[in-house]
Design a protein around this motif. Structure first.
Motif, mmCIF file in Angstrom:
data_model
loop_
_atom_site.group_PDB
_atom_site.id
_atom_site.type_symbol
_atom_site.label_atom_id
_atom_site.label_comp_id
_atom_site.label_asym_id
_atom_site.label_seq_id
_atom_site.Cartn_x
_atom_site.Cartn_y
_atom_site.Cartn_z
ATOM 1 N N ALA B 167 0.839 -1.200 0.000
ATOM 2 C CA ALA B 167 0.000 0.000 0.000
ATOM 3 C C ALA B 167 0.871 1.245 0.000
ATOM 4 C CB ALA B 167 -0.913 -0.012 1.229
ATOM 5 N N VAL B 168 1.932 1.246 0.841
ATOM 6 C CA VAL B 168 2.828 2.407 0.896
ATOM 7 C C VAL B 168 3.413 2.676 -0.477
ATOM 8 C CG1 VAL B 168 4.997 3.241 1.849
ATOM 9 C CG2 VAL B 168 3.341 2.154 3.338
ATOM 10 N N PHE B 169 3.763 1.604 -1.175
ATOM 11 C CA PHE B 169 4.340 1.724 -2.523
ATOM 12 C C PHE B 169 3.420 2.528 -3.437
ATOM 13 C CE2 PHE B 169 4.707 0.053 -6.847
ATOM 14 C CZ PHE B 169 6.053 0.236 -7.075
ATOM 15 N N TRP B 170 2.106 2.256 -3.384
ATOM 16 C CA TRP B 170 1.173 2.962 -4.264
ATOM 17 C C TRP B 170 0.831 4.345 -3.724
ATOM 18 C CZ3 TRP B 170 0.495 1.861 -9.077
ATOM 19 C CH2 TRP B 170 0.729 0.556 -9.520
ATOM 20 N N ILE B 171 0.684 4.450 -2.378
ATOM 21 C CA ILE B 171 0.273 5.736 -1.797
ATOM 22 C C ILE B 171 1.343 6.784 -2.055
ATOM 23 C CG2 ILE B 171 -0.214 6.911 0.371
ATOM 24 C CD1 ILE B 171 -1.399 4.316 1.390
ATOM 25 N N ARG B 172 2.613 6.374 -1.983
ATOM 26 C CA ARG B 172 3.711 7.301 -2.246
ATOM 27 C C ARG B 172 3.545 7.995 -3.590
ATOM 28 N NH1 ARG B 172 8.434 3.479 -0.920
ATOM 29 N NH2 ARG B 172 8.471 3.770 1.332
ATOM 30 N N SER B 173 3.100 7.229 -4.587
ATOM 31 C CA SER B 173 3.004 7.804 -5.929
ATOM 32 C C SER B 173 1.610 8.320 -6.215
ATOM 33 C CB SER B 173 3.421 6.767 -6.958
ATOM 34 O OG SER B 173 3.018 5.490 -6.555
ATOM 35 N N ALA B 174 0.738 8.420 -5.168
ATOM 36 C CA ALA B 174 -0.655 8.812 -5.390
ATOM 37 C C ALA B 174 -0.754 10.178 -6.054
ATOM 38 C CB ALA B 174 -1.403 8.827 -4.053
ATOM 39 N N ALA B 175 0.042 11.158 -5.531
ATOM 40 C CA ALA B 175 -0.084 12.522 -6.050
ATOM 41 C C ALA B 175 0.291 12.579 -7.521
ATOM 42 C CB ALA B 175 0.782 13.466 -5.230
ATOM 43 N N VAL B 176 1.435 11.970 -7.862
ATOM 44 C CA VAL B 176 1.901 12.017 -9.253
ATOM 45 C C VAL B 176 0.899 11.325 -10.164
ATOM 46 C CG1 VAL B 176 3.756 11.327 -10.779
ATOM 47 C CG2 VAL B 176 4.282 12.098 -8.481
ATOM 48 N N LEU B 177 0.421 10.152 -9.738
ATOM 49 C CA LEU B 177 -0.504 9.399 -10.584
ATOM 50 C C LEU B 177 -1.806 10.160 -10.773
ATOM 51 C CD1 LEU B 177 0.019 5.754 -9.322
ATOM 52 C CD2 LEU B 177 0.818 6.806 -11.434
ATOM 53 N N THR B 178 -2.347 10.756 -9.672
ATOM 54 C CA THR B 178 -3.610 11.477 -9.788
ATOM 55 C C THR B 178 -3.468 12.678 -10.709
ATOM 56 O OG1 THR B 178 -3.985 10.847 -7.521
ATOM 57 C CG2 THR B 178 -5.494 12.437 -8.461
ATOM 58 N N PHE B 179 -2.319 13.381 -10.578
ATOM 59 C CA PHE B 179 -2.102 14.531 -11.459
ATOM 60 C C PHE B 179 -2.078 14.095 -12.919
ATOM 61 C CE2 PHE B 179 -1.271 17.766 -8.370
ATOM 62 C CZ PHE B 179 -1.431 18.921 -9.101
ATOM 63 N N ALA B 180 -1.374 12.996 -13.189
ATOM 64 C CA ALA B 180 -1.295 12.512 -14.563
ATOM 65 C C ALA B 180 -2.683 12.140 -15.070
ATOM 66 C CB ALA B 180 -0.351 11.321 -14.634
ATOM 67 N N CYS B 181 -3.469 11.472 -14.198
ATOM 68 C CA CYS B 181 -4.835 11.098 -14.588
ATOM 69 C C CYS B 181 -5.672 12.329 -14.908
ATOM 70 C CB CYS B 181 -5.505 10.314 -13.478
ATOM 71 S SG CYS B 181 -4.917 8.635 -13.338
ATOM 72 N N THR B 182 -5.557 13.377 -14.037
ATOM 73 C CA THR B 182 -6.324 14.604 -14.262
ATOM 74 C C THR B 182 -5.954 15.243 -15.591
ATOM 75 O OG1 THR B 182 -6.092 14.910 -11.905
ATOM 76 C CG2 THR B 182 -7.079 16.695 -13.137
ATOM 77 N N ALA B 183 -4.645 15.284 -15.847
ATOM 78 C CA ALA B 183 -4.198 15.887 -17.105
ATOM 79 C C ALA B 183 -4.804 15.143 -18.279
ATOM 80 C CB ALA B 183 -2.677 15.856 -17.167
ATOM 81 N N LEU B 184 -4.756 13.801 -18.219
ATOM 82 C CA LEU B 184 -5.246 13.010 -19.359
ATOM 83 C C LEU B 184 -6.766 13.078 -19.463
ATOM 84 C CD1 LEU B 184 -2.847 9.977 -19.129
ATOM 85 C CD2 LEU B 184 -2.765 11.946 -20.653
ATOM 86 N N THR B 185 -7.453 13.118 -18.288
ATOM 87 C CA THR B 185 -8.911 13.249 -18.331
ATOM 88 C C THR B 185 -9.308 14.564 -18.988
ATOM 89 O OG1 THR B 185 -8.817 12.193 -16.183
ATOM 90 C CG2 THR B 185 -10.962 12.899 -16.937
ATOM 91 N N GLY B 186 -8.600 15.632 -18.590
ATOM 92 C CA GLY B 186 -8.876 16.923 -19.195
ATOM 93 C C GLY B 186 -8.673 16.873 -20.698
ATOM 94 N N LEU B 187 -7.587 16.201 -21.109
ATOM 95 C CA LEU B 187 -7.287 16.087 -22.539
ATOM 96 C C LEU B 187 -8.388 15.328 -23.258
ATOM 97 C CD1 LEU B 187 -5.081 16.717 -24.619
ATOM 98 C CD2 LEU B 187 -4.161 14.450 -24.192
ATOM 99 N N ALA B 188 -8.868 14.257 -22.612
ATOM 100 C CA ALA B 188 -9.876 13.429 -23.271
ATOM 101 C C ALA B 188 -11.219 14.150 -23.345
ATOM 102 C CB ALA B 188 -10.034 12.108 -22.512
ATOM 103 N N LEU B 189 -11.593 14.873 -22.262
ATOM 104 C CA LEU B 189 -12.938 15.449 -22.197
ATOM 105 C C LEU B 189 -13.028 16.799 -22.901
ATOM 106 C CD1 LEU B 189 -14.155 14.537 -18.609
ATOM 107 C CD2 LEU B 189 -14.786 13.489 -20.773
ATOM 108 N N THR B 190 -11.961 17.608 -22.829
ATOM 109 C CA THR B 190 -12.064 18.962 -23.363
ATOM 110 C C THR B 190 -11.025 19.261 -24.422
ATOM 111 O OG1 THR B 190 -10.552 19.856 -21.723
ATOM 112 C CG2 THR B 190 -12.875 19.783 -21.119
ATOM 113 N N GLY B 191 -10.045 18.372 -24.579
ATOM 114 C CA GLY B 191 -9.024 18.632 -25.577
ATOM 115 C C GLY B 191 -7.840 19.406 -25.054
#
Lengths: 108, 235
Positions: B167-191
């Motif tokens: 769990a620690v392994f994934w939680i450590r990278s939570a911020a980076v992963l969530t940011f990347a997801c947000t960026a890609l979601t924004g790209l997919a939904l709004t361009g």
């Protein structure tokens, strides 16, 4: 008249609190070893802070700010002595010997 | 030869910087670009368009999301570097070798008493960060301090039970992963990368999710180094 009395009491409390802070700071700078300094800082700070906060609470009157000040006082009264206890205990278990008049010339 | 080259590079770079600085408007000049259209636009429409009632948060997580993403990556990389350097080449000791002092009952009780309040305050800072001053980074540091305190008081075995290694392994990278997801979601939904999706409530929940991810990420960056020391001492 009442307002004058409350302001005067708050001023006395705040000044007394400043005195405790001053004593603690002088102790931190002037006392001979680790244990005495921990004693000076962690004993004087809660008393000083509680006196000053009580004075501030009197000035603010019975409102939300006073409740916050009460919470702050509780926090300081709990945490500061605990910090002093933990520091002194850690120093003792690490083998730090208290200063006495007999071993005053030995290196710490 | 090498120091001469270094001096040349420094002088060149300093000259470039001085040339740039000399062109800056004087500090506080009302007609400079910063005080012109950009700030006024943020103040006028930032709360609606930025997805957060707090303008600082709107700027941090929306208008300059790339910058914040960079910061999150830097913190994450620093944690990984500290872990890699700190754990490399240490001899593996058995747990019983180091004499451990039992935790003082006073400290134990006080930490147990205060832990829920600290956790509540950390969560408050993280979640209310888009309305009030505060936010993910600050609340995350409070949360990380709480994890360090619990690590001091609880036995390492119980802490490891609470925070399993995977769990620690994934939680450590939570911020980076969530940011990347947000960026890609924004790209997919709004361009656009990091663009907030419509309608407004969806954009606002994305901001809150980002704050939460930043908080958890910075908490584990703060606590990670300490926990690695602890694991080293007891393994």
């Amino acid at each position: 008249m009442i307002e004058w009395l409350i302001n005067g009491l708050a001023a006395v409390l705040i000044l007394a609190g400043c005195g405790f802070f001053l004593a603690g700071t002088i102790g931190l700078l002037r006392l001979p070893d680790f244990y005495c300094r921990v004693h000076a800082t962690t004993k004087c700070d809660p008393v000083g802070a509680v006196l000053i906060l009580t004075g501030a609470g009197l000035l603010s009157g019975p409102d939300l700010g006073a409740i916050r000040i009460l919470a702050l006082i509780a926090l300081i009264v709990i945490t500061s002595p605990t910090a002093g206890h933990a520091l002194a205990r850690a120093g003792w278990h690490a083998g730090h010997r208290p200063w006495t008049r007999e071993n005053r010339d030995e290196p710490q | 030869m090498r120091s001469g080259l270094a001096l040349l590079v420094v002088v060149l770079l300093a000259g470039l910087m001085m040339a740039g600085v000399s062109q800056l408007p004087p500090p506080g000049a009302p007609d400079s670009a910063v005080h012109g259209h950009v700030a006024a636009t943020y103040i006028d429409g930032g709360a609606e368009a930025g997805g957060a009632p707090n303008l600082v948060t709107a700027v941090l997580l929306n208008y300059r999301a790339f910058d914040t993403y960079g910061e999150v990556v830097v913190i994450f990389a620093a944690l990984i570097a500290v872990l890699a350097v700190g754990l490399a080449g240490r001899p593996i000791r058995s747990p019983r070798q180091a004499p451990t002092v039992p935790v003082s009952p006073v400290v134990d009780q006080v930490v147990r008493l205060l832990a829920p309040f600290i956790a509540l305050f950390a969560l408050f800072m993280i979640l209310e960060g888009h309305v009030l001053p505060g936010g993910g980074f600050q609340g995350g540091v409070v949360l990380g301090t709480l994890i360090i305190l619990l690590g001091l008081v609880l036995s390492p075995r119980r802490l490891r039970h609470l925070l399993p290694h995977k769990a620690v392994f994934w939680i450590r990278s939570a911020a980076v992963l969530t940011f990347a997801c947000t960026a890609l979601t924004g790209l997919a939904l709004t361009g656009w990368l990091f663009a907030l999706p419509e309608p407004h409530w969806l954009g606002e929940s994305v901001i809150v999710g980002l704050e939460l991810a930043i908080g958890i990420g910075s908490a584990f960056a703060v606590a990670g180094f300490f926990l690695s020391l602890e694991a080293d001492r007891h393994r």
